[in-house]
Design a protein around this motif. Sequence first.
Motif, PDB file in Angstrom:
ATOM      1  N   HIS A 171       0.851  -1.324  -0.024  1.00  0.00           N
ATOM      2  CA  HIS A 171      -0.132   0.093   0.140  1.00  0.00           C
ATOM      3  C   HIS A 171       0.815   1.239  -0.017  1.00  0.00           C
ATOM      4  CE1 HIS A 171      -2.332  -3.166   1.909  1.00  0.00           C
ATOM      5  NE2 HIS A 171      -3.416  -2.631   1.067  1.00  0.00           N
ATOM      6  N   PRO A 172       1.369   1.263  -1.044  1.00  0.00           N
ATOM      7  CA  PRO A 172       2.429   2.633  -1.192  1.00  0.00           C
ATOM      8  C   PRO A 172       1.780   4.003  -0.696  1.00  0.00           C
ATOM      9  CG  PRO A 172       2.982   1.161  -2.976  1.00  0.00           C
ATOM     10  CD  PRO A 172       1.549   0.685  -2.196  1.00  0.00           C
ATOM     11  N   ASN A 173       2.612   4.769  -0.130  1.00  0.00           N
ATOM     12  CA  ASN A 173       1.996   6.268   0.300  1.00  0.00           C
ATOM     13  C   ASN A 173       0.578   6.276   1.032  1.00  0.00           C
ATOM     14  OD1 ASN A 173       3.787   7.323  -1.482  1.00  0.00           O
ATOM     15  ND2 ASN A 173       2.741   6.851  -3.220  1.00  0.00           N
ATOM     16  N   LYS A 214       8.658   5.912   5.905  1.00  0.00           N
ATOM     17  CA  LYS A 214       8.628   7.181   6.472  1.00  0.00           C
ATOM     18  C   LYS A 214       7.754   7.294   7.488  1.00  0.00           C
ATOM     19  CE  LYS A 214      10.740   8.967   2.629  1.00  0.00           C
ATOM     20  NZ  LYS A 214      12.030   9.273   2.499  1.00  0.00           N
ATOM     21  N   THR A 215       8.278   8.355   8.569  1.00  0.00           N
ATOM     22  CA  THR A 215       7.452   8.481   9.721  1.00  0.00           C
ATOM     23  C   THR A 215       6.579   9.738   9.534  1.00  0.00           C
ATOM     24  OG1 THR A 215       9.330   7.743  11.147  1.00  0.00           O
ATOM     25  CG2 THR A 215       7.584   9.163  12.091  1.00  0.00           C
ATOM     26  N   VAL A 216       5.241   9.409   9.717  1.00  0.00           N
ATOM     27  CA  VAL A 216       4.093  10.382   9.687  1.00  0.00           C
ATOM     28  C   VAL A 216       4.034  10.948  11.001  1.00  0.00           C
ATOM     29  CG1 VAL A 216       2.020  11.206   8.794  1.00  0.00           C
ATOM     30  CG2 VAL A 216       3.177   9.438   7.480  1.00  0.00           C
ATOM     31  N   TRP A 217       4.572  12.094  11.485  1.00  0.00           N
ATOM     32  CA  TRP A 217       4.536  12.542  13.008  1.00  0.00           C
ATOM     33  C   TRP A 217       3.130  12.790  13.494  1.00  0.00           C
ATOM     34  CZ3 TRP A 217       9.120  11.501  14.939  1.00  0.00           C
ATOM     35  CH2 TRP A 217      10.240  11.703  14.192  1.00  0.00           C
ATOM     36  N   GLU A 224       6.881   5.001   1.258  1.00  0.00           N
ATOM     37  CA  GLU A 224       6.920   6.042   0.104  1.00  0.00           C
ATOM     38  C   GLU A 224       7.919   5.696  -0.750  1.00  0.00           C
ATOM     39  OE1 GLU A 224       6.646  10.555   1.126  1.00  0.00           O
ATOM     40  OE2 GLU A 224       8.687  10.249   0.527  1.00  0.00           O
ATOM     41  N   VAL A 225       7.355   5.398  -2.286  1.00  0.00           N
ATOM     42  CA  VAL A 225       8.271   5.071  -3.264  1.00  0.00           C
ATOM     43  C   VAL A 225       8.995   6.194  -3.749  1.00  0.00           C
ATOM     44  CG1 VAL A 225       8.517   4.220  -5.606  1.00  0.00           C
ATOM     45  CG2 VAL A 225       6.567   3.528  -4.048  1.00  0.00           C
ATOM     46  N   ASN A 226      10.365   6.327  -3.694  1.00  0.00           N
ATOM     47  CA  ASN A 226      11.282   7.333  -3.906  1.00  0.00           C
ATOM     48  C   ASN A 226      12.357   6.577  -5.197  1.00  0.00           C
ATOM     49  OD1 ASN A 226      13.431   9.181  -4.529  1.00  0.00           O
ATOM     50  ND2 ASN A 226      13.595   9.409  -2.303  1.00  0.00           N
TER      51      ASN A 226
END
Length: 229
Positions: A171-173, A214-217, A224-226
């Motif tokens: 489930h990207p993003n 990624k941490t979502v504070w 997250e696809v980079n």
Amino acid sequence: MDAKKILIVDDDKNVIEILSLYLKKENFDVVIARDGEEALKKAEKNNPDLIILDIMMPKIDGLEVIKVLRKNNDLPIILLSARSEEFDRILGLELGADDYVTKPFSPREVVVRVKVILKRIDKTNQTIKEKELISFPNLVIDPQERSVKVDQKQIELSPKEYELLLLLSKHPNQVFEREQLCDKVWGIDYYGDMRTVDVHINWLRDKLGLNYIKTVWGVGYKFEVNEDV
């Protein structure tokens, strides 16, 4: 790469000899059966990649052999038949044969048909496997084998680390709260500290060495696809 194994089933000695000769020249392993009963035993014992099967045989005919094999086996079958047996050829295909060759035949043509069928199957299997893989730059997850590779090198993950990665990567993003991750990975009956999620995420990041998670504070985490990873 191991040679493909072909089971030839025919009560005609000349057919067996000529097909064996041509197939062996093309580096196939050849197994032989001279009646339908022996064919079923050899198929179970030797696990061939393809069967060349005559219709008219003693003990059990080729059509009955197909019926038995197709109950729990989808290995490819090339049917051999005389020109006068059109009904049997059609019935054979309806029962699950992949192809048929009429007698008299060209052994070279049979070899070509064998190669075409095996190539098609290999391509199909590869396509299925590729679809099953979850791939990102420098990261490949194989759900079937429960394996993870970073830069083509397999890394060892604990069961929970793997389940976390699999869930996030599918489930990207999408942002997952800690409670959601805990419920989905540890189960709704888990009553431990929510910091367990943070600890496993940190371990997972260290092992991957990639900046995907990624941490979502104040909320939780996301994958997250980079493309520049």
